[in-house]
Design a protein around this motif. Structure first.
Motif, mmCIF file in Angstrom:
data_model
loop_
_atom_site.group_PDB
_atom_site.id
_atom_site.type_symbol
_atom_site.label_atom_id
_atom_site.label_comp_id
_atom_site.label_asym_id
_atom_site.label_seq_id
_atom_site.Cartn_x
_atom_site.Cartn_y
_atom_site.Cartn_z
ATOM 1 N N VAL A 72 -43.918 -4.614 15.852
ATOM 2 C CA VAL A 72 -43.459 -5.964 16.152
ATOM 3 C C VAL A 72 -42.537 -5.860 17.364
ATOM 4 O O VAL A 72 -41.537 -5.135 17.341
ATOM 5 C CB VAL A 72 -42.706 -6.579 14.963
ATOM 6 N N ILE A 73 -42.896 -6.582 18.429
ATOM 7 C CA ILE A 73 -42.151 -6.500 19.683
ATOM 8 C C ILE A 73 -41.198 -7.697 19.773
ATOM 9 O O ILE A 73 -41.613 -8.853 19.673
ATOM 10 C CB ILE A 73 -43.093 -6.481 20.901
ATOM 11 N N SER A 74 -39.908 -7.410 19.967
ATOM 12 C CA SER A 74 -38.908 -8.468 20.126
ATOM 13 C C SER A 74 -38.262 -8.335 21.500
ATOM 14 O O SER A 74 -38.597 -7.446 22.295
ATOM 15 C CB SER A 74 -37.847 -8.363 19.036
ATOM 16 N N GLU A 75 -37.313 -9.227 21.773
ATOM 17 C CA GLU A 75 -36.654 -9.211 23.084
ATOM 18 C C GLU A 75 -35.859 -7.928 23.313
ATOM 19 O O GLU A 75 -35.594 -7.544 24.456
ATOM 20 C CB GLU A 75 -35.732 -10.438 23.220
ATOM 21 N N ASN A 76 -35.513 -7.231 22.222
ATOM 22 C CA ASN A 76 -34.733 -5.997 22.341
ATOM 23 C C ASN A 76 -35.580 -4.747 22.155
ATOM 24 O O ASN A 76 -35.061 -3.659 21.933
ATOM 25 C CB ASN A 76 -33.598 -5.993 21.316
ATOM 26 N N GLY A 77 -36.897 -4.906 22.207
ATOM 27 C CA GLY A 77 -37.782 -3.765 22.035
ATOM 28 C C GLY A 77 -38.582 -3.873 20.758
ATOM 29 O O GLY A 77 -39.020 -4.956 20.359
ATOM 30 N N CYS A 78 -38.755 -2.748 20.058
ATOM 31 C CA CYS A 78 -39.549 -2.715 18.829
ATOM 32 C C CYS A 78 -38.680 -3.107 17.644
ATOM 33 O O CYS A 78 -37.695 -2.434 17.326
ATOM 34 C CB CYS A 78 -40.137 -1.320 18.625
#
Length: 578
Positions: A261-267
């Motif tokens: 799951v990719i978020s604004e802060n990475g994985c």
């Protein structure tokens, strides 16, 4: 506390088909009590109190049992993340408190559940309390667990409370709930569906590679909306005629997926799962595996151990059972009246063994039974969908829980509902709707149970048309208003041969006992040869792998010692079809 009690049982990750790196086991010593939360003794989790491996080993029924233990939470691991507490199985109703605050619960003694405990824990030492209720009602899926206070017939000591692993997982705020992969062998593609914990848009990344080679096969990105997303996986560089990417018992190739799951802060979250490229189909009255006719040589396996009852005593014990099954010439197991520990299906995937997944039966027909059986069947399929070893679902066995199904439209519709539920959730496996007799027309397999099959009686199958329109032993094969529709025929229970002078008082087998190996083989060999060489059957399932308590008709004793020569068994069960 002695050294044995300090050893954590089942230290392996409990879900090898859905692996996270940051986790901790809660197996081991818990405080325990019957009836009220006084916690005046200890128990070893994940073994039920009725088993000796729990260190209690008392078989008197208790409707309510209590568990409690401390666990540690590290603040650096929890910052900006969630903490999940997971239970492999608690029979049959579980309530969970964290630090004396109710956290959640689950109904259903055969399937897994998880609780997000993030808001209930603190840095350092925390406490979990579990209350398990296991009343002796017969309108819930209980399989082979007695409900009358003592063992009888083919029903055994019950399993109460926690009986599979308990553990913690650290996950991101946006995390993976489930990954479902449906293979399409003909064009070497797969549908990959991803379920996430949040409703807002989130991007997931999928990388697929062969487990055996670590070769990247493909990489895809999915945009999940409202908690769901899907994509196609394609493997154009491989030839379906070569088996290097195909799963079968002979070549159990597996494809690993790394899902992030990719978020604004990475994985935000990462899970490793896997699946197998394989197909199982009915074609012109035959069963095909991966597009070719495949003869199923199954053994009925109830998954009991004398020291641990339904819980495997160890991971090595699972592997040993599968090795013994294959060594005897079988290519599959019908896991009878039991939803297995996920590690069993994992090792069947890895070692190459077909498995029939069977829903434990309720034994009374009412709305409670319909609701609970449907719920646990859905949870079973959801959890274990990706295991390529599972090729057939069995929602009902021998009309258990639907004793009037032969002429009762309501019970027939219940069986039909479970069948179509399975077909809706899983379009790539077969369904044996009411295994044994009084089947519905919609079943994919015509499953026969015939313990009265002897060398001198096998000629009854000369008139197969009569058998299929009536019965083979004592019960009609199809319920009223239902008929044989050309399905593949498998003899899914036969044999059950017991030896004289073995087992406890009242121990039994089917239709008498034999005195020695010579008499055993004289009875088993000709009927098995007949089944294999006859063009009436697409396979067989011998009853059974091991003795279970008072039922002593196993090929192995309860402690897994062969009763006859393994070579003799292999020569009988693995005999070639001419």
């Amino acid at each position: 506390m002695n050294n044995e009690m300090n050893i954590i049982p089942h230290p392996e990750f409990p879900r090898p088909d859905f692996v996270r790196n940051e986790w901790s086991s809660l197996n081991g010593t818990w405080q325990f009590s019957f009836d009220e939360p006084v916690f005046n003794r200890t128990i070893i989790v994940p073994f039920c109190y009725q088993s000796t491996m729990s260190t209690i080993g008392e078989t008197e029924d208790h409707d309510v049992v209590w568990y409690q233990r401390e666990f540690n939470v590290e603040s650096d691991k929890l910052t900006g993340r969630c903490l999940l507490m997971k239970f492999g199985a608690v029979d049959s109703e579980a309530s969970v408190w964290i630090n004396n605050v109710y956290a959640g619960g689950h109904v259903g003694g055969n399937t897994s559940f998880e609780i997000d405990i993030t808001e209930l824990v603190k840095e350092g030492t925390n406490e979990v309390t579990v209350r398990a209720v296991d009343c002796a009602n017969s309108d819930k899926p209980r399989g082979k667990q007695t409900w009358i206070g003592e063992k009888f017939g083919c029903w055994y000591t019950p399993t109460t409370g926690i009986w599979q692993s308990v553990w913690l997982e650290y996950v991101g705020k946006k995390y993976l709930k489930r990954v479902k992969v449906t293979p399409h062998l003909k064009d070497l593609t797969a549908l990959c569906e991803v379920f996430v914990s949040c409703d807002e848009d989130v991007e997931t990344e999928i990388t697929a590679f062969l487990q055996s080679e670590k070769t990247i096969l493909c990489k895809q990105t999915i945009l999940c909306r409202h908690g769901y997303g899907k994509t196609g996986l394609a493997f154009p560089d491989y030839d379906i005629r070569r088996n290097e990417i195909i799963w079968s018992p002979e070549e159990p190739n597996l494809i690993t997926l790394i899902v992030k799951v990719i978020s604004e802060n990475g994985c935000s979250d990462e899970v490793e799962t896997y699946f197998g490229m394989r197909s199982i189909e009915c074609e012109n009255g035959h069963i095909s595996l991966n597009g070719s006719p495949y003869y199923q040589r199954l053994v009925l396996d109830q998954g009991y151990w004398p020291e641990s009852i339904l819980t495997p005593p160890s991971d090595e014990a699972i592997q040993k059972d599968i090795s013994l099954i294959k060594e005897m010439g079988f290519n599959g197991a019908r896991k009878h009246q039991k939803i297995e520990d996920p590690r069993y299906y994992y090792w069947a995937d890895k070692m190459g063994l077909l498995v029939w997944g069977e829903l434990p039966s309720a034994f009374e027909f009412n709305d409670n039974a319909i609701t609970s059986s449907s719920r646990e069947l859905i949870e079973f399929v959801k959890r274990d969908y990706n295991h390529p070893c599972i090729v057939t679902w069995v929602p009902v066995n021998e009309s258990w829980g639907v004793r009037s199904i032969k002429g009762n439209a309501q019970q027939q519709n219940y069986c039909r509902m479970l069948t179509y539920l399975l077909k809706a959730m899983d379009p790539v496996r077969l369904v044996s709707s009411n295994d044994g007799w009084e089947q519905i027309s919609e079943t994919d397999i015509c499953a026969l149970h015939d313990y009265a099959l002897f060398p001198e009686s096998q000629n009854k199958y000369d008139d197969m048309e009569k058998i299929l329109s009536t019965f083979c032993e004592s019960r009609y094969l199809f319920a009223e208003g239902n008929h044989y529709q050309g399905q593949p025929v498998i003899l899914t229970e036969y044999g059950g041969i017991a030896f004289e002078d073995e087992g406890e008082e009242g121990a039994w087998g089917y239709y008498g006992k034999v005195k020695d190996e010579e008499e055993f083989c004289k009875r088993l060999k000709p009927i098995t040869e007949f089944i294999i060489q006859s063009d009436h059957f697409n396979g067989f399932c011998y009853t059974q792998l091991t003795d279970v308590m008072q039922e002593v008709n196993g090929l192995l004793t309860e402690d897994r010692k062969p009763k006859v020569s393994m070579k003799c068994l292999y020569d009988i069960f693995a005999k070639r079809i001419y």
